[in-house]
Design a protein around this motif. Structure first.
Motif, PDB file in Angstrom:
ATOM      1  N   VAL A  98      37.886 105.286 -31.669  1.00 31.09           N
ATOM      2  CA  VAL A  98      37.860 104.532 -32.620  1.00 31.09           C
ATOM      3  C   VAL A  98      37.405 102.876 -32.503  1.00 31.09           C
ATOM      4  O   VAL A  98      36.656 102.133 -32.970  1.00 31.09           O
ATOM      5  N   VAL A  99      38.392 101.984 -31.709  1.00 32.08           N
ATOM      6  CA  VAL A  99      38.414 100.910 -31.586  1.00 32.08           C
ATOM      7  C   VAL A  99      37.536 100.697 -30.915  1.00 32.08           C
ATOM      8  O   VAL A  99      37.120  99.601 -31.458  1.00 32.08           O
ATOM      9  N   ILE A 100      36.891 101.442 -29.792  1.00 27.60           N
ATOM     10  CA  ILE A 100      35.513 100.815 -29.073  1.00 27.60           C
ATOM     11  C   ILE A 100      34.321 101.561 -30.235  1.00 27.60           C
ATOM     12  O   ILE A 100      33.423 100.452 -30.058  1.00 27.60           O
ATOM     13  N   SER A 101      34.401 102.576 -30.759  1.00 25.72           N
ATOM     14  CA  SER A 101      32.685 102.410 -31.585  1.00 25.72           C
ATOM     15  C   SER A 101      33.148 100.785 -32.836  1.00 25.72           C
ATOM     16  O   SER A 101      32.118 100.774 -33.258  1.00 25.72           O
ATOM     17  N   GLU A 102      34.470 100.426 -33.436  1.00 24.05           N
ATOM     18  CA  GLU A 102      34.944  98.450 -34.296  1.00 24.05           C
ATOM     19  C   GLU A 102      34.047  98.239 -33.286  1.00 24.05           C
ATOM     20  O   GLU A 102      33.855  96.532 -33.518  1.00 24.05           O
ATOM     21  N   ALA A 103      35.047  97.672 -32.072  1.00 24.29           N
ATOM     22  CA  ALA A 103      34.380  96.537 -31.487  1.00 24.29           C
ATOM     23  C   ALA A 103      33.491  96.823 -30.000  1.00 24.29           C
ATOM     24  O   ALA A 103      32.910  95.935 -29.647  1.00 24.29           O
ATOM     25  N   GLY A 104      32.808  97.573 -30.223  1.00 22.52           N
ATOM     26  CA  GLY A 104      31.863  97.599 -28.885  1.00 22.52           C
ATOM     27  C   GLY A 104      30.108  97.046 -29.896  1.00 22.52           C
ATOM     28  O   GLY A 104      29.465  97.280 -28.805  1.00 22.52           O
ATOM     29  N   LEU A 105      30.316  96.570 -30.433  1.00 22.40           N
ATOM     30  CA  LEU A 105      28.843  96.085 -31.568  1.00 22.40           C
ATOM     31  C   LEU A 105      28.912  94.292 -30.217  1.00 22.40           C
ATOM     32  O   LEU A 105      27.598  93.633 -30.564  1.00 22.40           O
ATOM     33  N   ASP A 106      29.768  93.992 -29.588  1.00 25.62           N
ATOM     34  CA  ASP A 106      29.587  93.252 -28.939  1.00 25.62           C
ATOM     35  C   ASP A 106      28.593  92.669 -28.651  1.00 25.62           C
ATOM     36  O   ASP A 106      27.972  94.010 -27.302  1.00 25.62           O
ATOM     37  N   PRO A 107      28.209  91.737 -28.434  1.00 26.76           N
ATOM     38  CA  PRO A 107      27.091  91.672 -27.131  1.00 26.76           C
ATOM     39  C   PRO A 107      26.710  91.777 -25.944  1.00 26.76           C
ATOM     40  O   PRO A 107      26.065  92.662 -25.376  1.00 26.76           O
ATOM     41  N   LYS A 108      28.274  91.705 -24.462  1.00 33.42           N
ATOM     42  CA  LYS A 108      28.302  92.341 -24.029  1.00 33.42           C
ATOM     43  C   LYS A 108      28.724  93.287 -23.554  1.00 33.42           C
ATOM     44  O   LYS A 108      28.506  94.158 -22.578  1.00 33.42           O
ATOM     45  N   VAL A 109      28.570  94.135 -24.742  1.00 29.20           N
ATOM     46  CA  VAL A 109      28.656  95.624 -24.076  1.00 29.20           C
ATOM     47  C   VAL A 109      27.903  96.660 -24.497  1.00 29.20           C
ATOM     48  O   VAL A 109      27.384  96.713 -25.235  1.00 29.20           O
ATOM     49  N   LYS A 110      27.161  97.305 -23.076  1.00 32.25           N
ATOM     50  CA  LYS A 110      25.899  97.720 -22.830  1.00 32.25           C
ATOM     51  C   LYS A 110      26.768  99.511 -22.803  1.00 32.25           C
ATOM     52  O   LYS A 110      25.031 100.288 -23.108  1.00 32.25           O
ATOM     53  N   ALA A 111      27.288  99.685 -23.104  1.00 32.72           N
ATOM     54  CA  ALA A 111      27.703 100.944 -22.969  1.00 32.72           C
ATOM     55  C   ALA A 111      28.630 101.037 -23.809  1.00 32.72           C
ATOM     56  O   ALA A 111      30.437 101.174 -23.445  1.00 32.72           O
ATOM     57  N   LEU A 112      29.252 103.136 -24.228  1.00 34.12           N
ATOM     58  CA  LEU A 112      30.083 103.364 -24.536  1.00 34.12           C
ATOM     59  C   LEU A 112      30.644 104.840 -23.700  1.00 34.12           C
ATOM     60  O   LEU A 112      29.741 105.076 -23.655  1.00 34.12           O
ATOM     61  N   VAL A 113      32.079 104.602 -23.574  1.00 35.51           N
ATOM     62  CA  VAL A 113      32.654 105.778 -22.798  1.00 35.51           C
ATOM     63  C   VAL A 113      33.748 106.432 -23.834  1.00 35.51           C
ATOM     64  O   VAL A 113      34.303 105.784 -23.962  1.00 35.51           O
TER      65      VAL A 113
END
Length: 261
Positions: A98-113
């Motif tokens: 849940v946390v990475i789904s919300e925080a993952g829009l940060d432009p530095k983030v290139k992939a979610l696992v």
């Protein structure tokens, strides 16, 4: 005497060769893996995964979320992303998804696992996702909230959360639980990053906290590259090599930032 000396020198040479073989690989200076834990636990469970990733040359940041509210946890994770060098592969276990789904829009983030994790859509939370479990699914032994925080029943922790973890480690995990805020369970995602970023998902097929069928459904909805392995909810503790392998696949496949001119 000479023969004994040769034996000692030979053993020393073998020891040095063994040590040299364990040296870290060439660093991936352009990528950092940020690991986000879930509810009831802290970041120490990532130790085995961390060891492998560092050995393979990755920069790694282990987030220590308070798990008090989604907003607080996203803020801590966002600071971790900001501190990371290069592009970020953002990894979440359980509520950490849940946390990475919300925080993952940060432009530095290139992939979610996602590792046996919740992957909510807009407006969804842990509370909404667990409201209607599949028929026959195991019921997590969550105790009634006290002062707005939740714990798992210690006596049932190992069976529900960490069935394939060494008994002494599972006992420690049960005894060192981090209070999980009800507000964190109820925190709803506003704009899921998986709709914009490539994602990977590891399904733990023996999970008794998040039903495997629910994990598969969330992975498919997110369009994630999905892998399945036998494992409990604590698969990242019990099988760090498989978890690290998927993270490295994501890191190697994720698009890189365009260098500044």
């Amino acid at each position: 005497m000479v023969g004994a000396l040769r034996t000692v020198v030979g053993v020393a040479a073998l020891a040095l060769a063994s040590t040299a073989g364990a040296a870290p690989k060439a660093p991936h200076i352009d990528k950092t893996v940020v690991l986000v834990h879930g509810g009831f636990v802290d970041g120490s469970g990532w130790e085995g995964v961390h060891r492998i990733l560092v050995q393979d040359g990755y920069n790694v940041v282990v987030v220590q979320n308070p798990t008090t509210s989604l907003a607080d946890d996203v803020a801590v994770t966002t600071r971790a992303i900001a501190s990371a060098s290069g592009d970020v592969v953002l990894v979440g276990h359980s509520y950490g998804g849940v946390v990475i789904s919300e925080a993952g829009l940060d432009p530095k983030v290139k992939a979610l696992v996602y590792i046996a994790a919740f992957a909510p859509d807009k407006g969804e939370s842990v509370s909404s996702l667990i409201a209607n479990p599949p028929p026959g699914a195991a019921v997590p032994p969550i105790l009634p909230p006290v002062d707005g925080y939740l714990f798992l029943d210690k006596a049932k922790f190992a069976n529900a959360f960490a069935a394939d973890v060494a008994p002494q480690t599972a006992r420690f995990m049960a005894d060192s639980q981090v209070p999980w805020g009800v507000a964190a369970l109820e925190g709803a995602v506003t704009a899921p990053a998986w709709r914009q970023k490539p994602s990977w998902y590891l399904v733990a097929t023996d999970d008794r906290m998040i039903p495997p069928a629910a994990q598969r459904a969330m992975a498919e909805r997110a369009g994630a590259t999905k892998e399945e392995i036998p494992g409990s909810h604590a698969v990242y503790v019990a099988n760090p090599s498989s978890v690290a392998a998927l993270i490295e696949k994501a890191a190697q496949s994720a698009p890189a930032s365009t260098p500044a001119r």
